[in-house]
Scaffold this active site. Structure first.
Site, PDB file in Angstrom:
ATOM      1  CG  ASP A 211      -2.246  -0.663   0.969  1.00 15.15           C
ATOM      2  OD1 ASP A 211      -2.222  -1.769   0.412  1.00 15.15           O
ATOM      3  OD2 ASP A 211      -3.295  -0.073   1.290  1.00 15.15           O
ATOM      4  CG  ASP A 217       3.693   5.040   9.568  1.00 16.00           C
ATOM      5  OD1 ASP A 217       2.641   5.683   9.721  1.00 16.00           O
ATOM      6  OD2 ASP A 217       3.852   4.189   8.666  1.00 16.00           O
ATOM      7  CB  CYS A 355      -1.836   4.869   8.995  1.00 15.75           C
ATOM      8  SG  CYS A 355      -0.478   3.729   9.023  1.00 15.75           S
TER       9      CYS A 355
HETATM   10  N1  LIG Z   1      -4.722   2.013   1.874  1.00 17.84           N
HETATM   11  C1  LIG Z   1      -3.906   3.112   2.323  1.00 17.84           C
HETATM   12  C2  LIG Z   1      -3.022   2.742   3.494  1.00 17.84           C
HETATM   13  C3  LIG Z   1      -2.289   3.933   4.045  1.00 17.84           C
HETATM   14  C4  LIG Z   1      -1.411   3.609   5.227  1.00 17.84           C
HETATM   15  C5  LIG Z   1      -0.962   4.866   5.856  1.00 17.84           C
HETATM   16  C6  LIG Z   1       0.338   4.806   6.630  1.00 17.84           C
HETATM   17  N2  LIG Z   1       0.780   5.934   7.148  1.00 17.84           N
HETATM   18  O1  LIG Z   1       0.980   3.785   6.712  1.00 17.84           O
END
Ligand SMILES: NCCCCCC(N)=O
Length: 363
Positions: A211, A217, A355
């Site tokens: 992804d 992170d 996230c």
């Molecule tokens: N499907 C979108 C996933 C986003 C993950 C965000 C992140 N900071 O790892």
């Protein structure tokens, strides 16, 4: 023009509030997004025990979400159109400058966003609403907005608040983010807009993190000055082993912006976990979003935690590792409470607790 005299505060510094999204799109969140919404509700309630939270929701969900937090004075619900709910990456990156002894001036950087890889390699093909989220948040807060044309997500960087940044080459230098920028141009722009002097580049992120192409992170973040946690496995047969070992070896020989060597705390990798048939069948696949397949390896990492005021909110996965990871965190930040939230439903959407959050520093 870039900001001057500002710095990128560390996540452990005092927050004014947390911004968080709300999962709704049925081609990413299974079972009408209800399991994910229950998890987001738990994350929001935990953060709201410690600081203000603003939840960003669509007009059609505003009433439902407001009612969920009816009696919670720490939760504000704001209507804002989005393409999905990953405010770590679509929100502004807040920066701050000291103005006198006690007060600070806070503003925000609005980096470019392309859904983690653009039309061909991103998670969804339309991100025009997400592209306005940072601007709308800064407008709501009345904070100055600095615009950078660099495609950069908040989950792709981690700072110690003292001039050092951690990032992975796999993600930030990926050809699907800034194909016409050289490494030097990217480094210069990050230093200019985030007020950092030193970037420690780790080669690859977590195995299977398609992804985000290896957001830092999920792999390694700062937990204090000259102190990092890293996603770690002892299983030499797991493809993650080499990735974590390479990052560890680089961290061992790195120095931060103040010339300090780093103390590195290993967090055990839970799982590995794989999307079940039931979990895949609950997602309504469309041509607009990445397809969630059965048996796909999930990206589950204790590194994807969130610092709110006086608390560390960490994911749990129903594993014995949950307790060991909690003990490691408690030993690192003994002054903080630790809250655990079952995070599998967020992992299924491609990210984690870090996230979905975005901290706004106190002014
Ligand atoms: N499907 C979108 C996933 C986003 C993950 C965000 C992140 N900071 O790892």
């Amino acid at each position: 023009t870039p900001p001057t005299g500002f710095r990128f505060p560390a996540e452990w510094e005092r927050h004014k509030q947390t911004w968080i999204g709300w999962p709704e799109r049925l081609d990413n969140w299974r079972e009408n997004a209800v399991p994910a919404q229950e998890t987001f509700q738990e994350v929001i309630s935990n953060i709201a025990d410690f600081e203000q939270v603003t939840v960003v929701v669509s007009g059609s969900s505003w009433r439902q979400v407001r009612r969920l937090f009816d009696d919670n004075q720490n939760v504000r619900v704001v209507e804002m159109s989005t393409d999905d709910c990953w405010l770590r990456d679509t929100g502004p990156i807040f920066i701050a400058s000291r103005t006198g002894k006690s007060s600070t001036q806070v503003c925000g950087v609005d980096f470019d966003f392309n859904a983690w890889g653009g039309v061909k390699e991103g998670c969804y093909v339309n991100w025009d609403k997400d592209a306005l989220v940072a601007w709308k948040i800064l407008d709501l807060e009345g904070l100055k907005r600095y615009v950078s044309n660099l495609v950069l997500e908040g989950g792709a960087v981690s700072t110690d608040g003292q001039g050092t940044l951690l990032a992975t080459e796999e993600c930030v230098l990926h050809s699907n983010r800034n194909p016409n920028w050289t490494r030097d141009m990217i480094e210069t722009e990050m230093k200019l807009y985030l007020g950092v002097e030193k970037i420690i580049w780790l080669p690859l992120g977590v195995y299977g993190d398609h992804d985000t192409n290896g957001h830092v992170d999920n792999l390694c973040v700062f937990v204090g000055p000259a102190k990092v946690v890293i996603h770690w496995t002892e299983d030499r047969t797991d493809p993650q082993y080499e990735r974590s070992l390479r990052a560890f070896q680089i961290l061992e020989t790195s120095r931060d912006a103040k010339g300090r060597s780093l103390s590195i705390h290993k967090l055990p990798a839970p799982g590995p976990f794989y999307r079940t048939e039931l979990e895949a069948s609950g997602v309504v696949a469309t041509p607009q979003a990445v397809v969630r397949k059965v048996n796909e390896r999930l990206v589950a990492s204790y590194v994807n935690f969130y610092f709110a005021n006086n608390v560390l909110i960490m994911p749990s996965f129903g594993e014995p590792w949950d307790t060991q990871a909690k003990e490691i965190f408690q030993s690192i930040v003994p002054e903080r409470q630790i809250r655990q939230v079952a995070a599998r439903e967020i992992i299924l959407g491609g990210g984690g607790i870090h996230c979905i959050t975005q901290q706004q520093p106190d002014d």
